[in-house]
Design a protein around this motif. Structure first.
Motif, short mmCIF file in Angstrom:
data_model
loop_
_atom_site.label_atom_id
_atom_site.label_comp_id
_atom_site.label_asym_id
_atom_site.label_seq_id
_atom_site.Cartn_x
_atom_site.Cartn_y
_atom_site.Cartn_z
N LEU A 80 0.66 -1.15 -0.21
CA LEU A 80 0.04 -0.36 -0.29
C LEU A 80 0.95 1.19 -0.50
CD1 LEU A 80 -2.45 -1.16 2.47
CD2 LEU A 80 -2.86 -1.18 0.15
N THR A 81 2.15 1.05 0.58
CA THR A 81 3.05 2.27 0.87
C THR A 81 3.67 2.42 -0.93
OG1 THR A 81 3.85 1.99 3.16
CG2 THR A 81 4.89 3.47 1.85
N HIS A 82 3.67 1.48 -1.69
CA HIS A 82 4.59 1.71 -2.49
C HIS A 82 3.85 2.27 -3.69
CE1 HIS A 82 6.61 0.24 -6.34
NE2 HIS A 82 5.76 0.52 -6.71
N GLN A 83 1.70 1.51 -3.43
CA GLN A 83 1.17 2.70 -4.35
C GLN A 83 0.28 3.07 -4.08
OE1 GLN A 83 1.40 0.38 -6.85
NE2 GLN A 83 -0.92 -0.10 -6.95
N THR A 84 1.31 3.83 -2.80
CA THR A 84 0.93 5.00 -2.23
C THR A 84 1.31 6.28 -2.75
OG1 THR A 84 -0.75 4.97 -0.68
CG2 THR A 84 0.24 7.24 -0.31
N ILE A 85 2.97 6.29 -3.21
CA ILE A 85 3.77 6.40 -3.79
C ILE A 85 3.82 6.52 -4.92
CG2 ILE A 85 6.72 7.08 -3.66
CD1 ILE A 85 6.93 5.49 -1.01
N VAL B 239 0.67 4.71 -15.29
CA VAL B 239 1.40 3.81 -14.48
C VAL B 239 0.74 1.96 -14.75
CG1 VAL B 239 -1.25 4.20 -13.49
CG2 VAL B 239 0.93 4.52 -11.61
N SER B 240 1.87 1.61 -13.96
CA SER B 240 1.74 0.21 -14.64
C SER B 240 0.57 -0.09 -13.12
CB SER B 240 2.84 -0.12 -12.79
OG SER B 240 2.81 -1.94 -13.38
N PRO B 241 -0.59 -1.44 -13.88
CA PRO B 241 0.87 -2.24 -14.77
C PRO B 241 0.44 -1.40 -16.70
CG PRO B 241 -1.11 -3.36 -15.04
CD PRO B 241 -1.22 -2.21 -13.19
N VAL B 242 1.74 -1.74 -18.05
CA VAL B 242 1.91 -1.30 -18.92
C VAL B 242 2.85 -1.61 -19.21
CG1 VAL B 242 2.68 0.75 -18.48
CG2 VAL B 242 0.99 0.11 -20.53
N ASP B 243 2.40 -2.61 -20.07
CA ASP B 243 4.27 -3.27 -21.08
C ASP B 243 4.37 -2.37 -21.82
OD1 ASP B 243 2.87 -5.63 -19.66
OD2 ASP B 243 2.57 -6.68 -21.84
N VAL B 244 5.80 -2.59 -21.32
CA VAL B 244 6.81 -1.57 -22.51
C VAL B 244 7.80 -3.21 -22.64
CG1 VAL B 244 9.04 -0.18 -22.29
CG2 VAL B 244 7.08 -0.21 -21.35
N LEU C 140 3.61 9.97 -7.36
CA LEU C 140 4.05 10.31 -8.35
C LEU C 140 3.61 10.93 -9.43
CD1 LEU C 140 7.11 11.14 -8.86
CD2 LEU C 140 7.51 8.98 -9.75
N HIS C 141 2.58 9.60 -10.25
CA HIS C 141 1.94 10.00 -11.31
C HIS C 141 0.92 10.96 -11.91
CE1 HIS C 141 -1.29 8.49 -14.40
NE2 HIS C 141 -0.52 8.60 -14.66
N SER C 142 0.36 10.62 -10.81
CA SER C 142 -0.34 13.07 -10.08
C SER C 142 -0.11 14.32 -10.57
CB SER C 142 -1.07 12.64 -8.85
OG SER C 142 -2.11 11.61 -8.73
N GLU C 143 1.82 13.67 -9.86
CA GLU C 143 2.33 15.21 -9.96
C GLU C 143 2.84 15.28 -12.07
OE1 GLU C 143 2.97 17.79 -8.21
OE2 GLU C 143 1.69 16.28 -6.30
N ILE C 144 3.54 13.88 -12.21
CA ILE C 144 3.53 14.52 -13.40
C ILE C 144 2.51 14.72 -14.52
CG2 ILE C 144 4.71 12.97 -15.28
CD1 ILE C 144 6.32 11.18 -13.31
N LEU C 145 1.26 14.43 -14.05
CA LEU C 145 0.50 14.57 -14.99
C LEU C 145 -0.18 15.99 -14.56
CD1 LEU C 145 -2.29 11.98 -14.85
CD2 LEU C 145 -1.22 12.14 -16.05
N ILE C 146 0.17 16.45 -13.76
CA ILE C 146 0.14 17.64 -13.30
C ILE C 146 1.04 19.20 -14.13
CG2 ILE C 146 0.40 19.96 -12.09
CD1 ILE C 146 -1.35 17.39 -9.75
N PHE C 147 2.20 18.79 -14.27
CA PHE C 147 3.46 19.55 -14.50
C PHE C 147 3.17 19.25 -16.59
CE2 PHE C 147 7.25 18.87 -16.82
CZ PHE C 147 7.54 19.99 -16.28
N ILE C 148 2.88 18.01 -16.61
CA ILE C 148 2.77 18.44 -18.35
C ILE C 148 1.08 19.23 -18.46
CG2 ILE C 148 1.66 16.60 -20.04
CD1 ILE C 148 3.41 14.51 -18.67
#
Length: 107
Positions: A40-45, A68-73, A49-57
């Motif tokens: 849960l801590t990992h998912q919170t972080i 955000v995972s899971p997405v295949d690369v 982070l994903h939210s902050e990146i979206l806001i910046f973009i």
């Protein structure tokens, strides 16, 4: 008695086996690597982070897309991973609305 040989898979073989499962699994240098469920801590972080990146973009009117995972690369013939957070700026890397081909711009 000869030692048992380790099976090396291509990404296409990997997709045939795991594409429709809900398992957290990656292919690294042809070897299948099972992933544990994140804490849960990992998912919170990751979510923050994903939210902050979206806001910046969006604030900077960027054309990049954040995922955000899971997405295949898919990196090459033998490697397919699922980074926690990634950014892709080149739309040609968005293969088929299912996966990304090539290195993301930010991981």
């Amino acid at each position: 008695m000869p030692a048992e040989q380790e099976i090396i898979y291509t990404v296409d073989e990997f997709y045939d086996i795991f594409d429709e499962t809900n398992e957290r699994v990656e292919l690294i240098d042809g070897k299948v690597v099972m992933q544990a469920a994140p804490s849960l801590t990992h998912q919170t972080i990751v979510g923050g982070l994903h939210s902050e990146i979206l806001i910046f973009i969006r604030k900077n009117k960027g054309k990049c897309r954040a995922f955000v995972s899971p997405v295949d690369v898919r990196f090459d013939k033998y490697t397919n991973v699922q980074p926690d957070v990634l950014v892709v700026c080149d739309p040609s890397k968005l293969e088929d609305d299912k996966r990304i081909t090539g290195a993301p711009d930010f991981v």
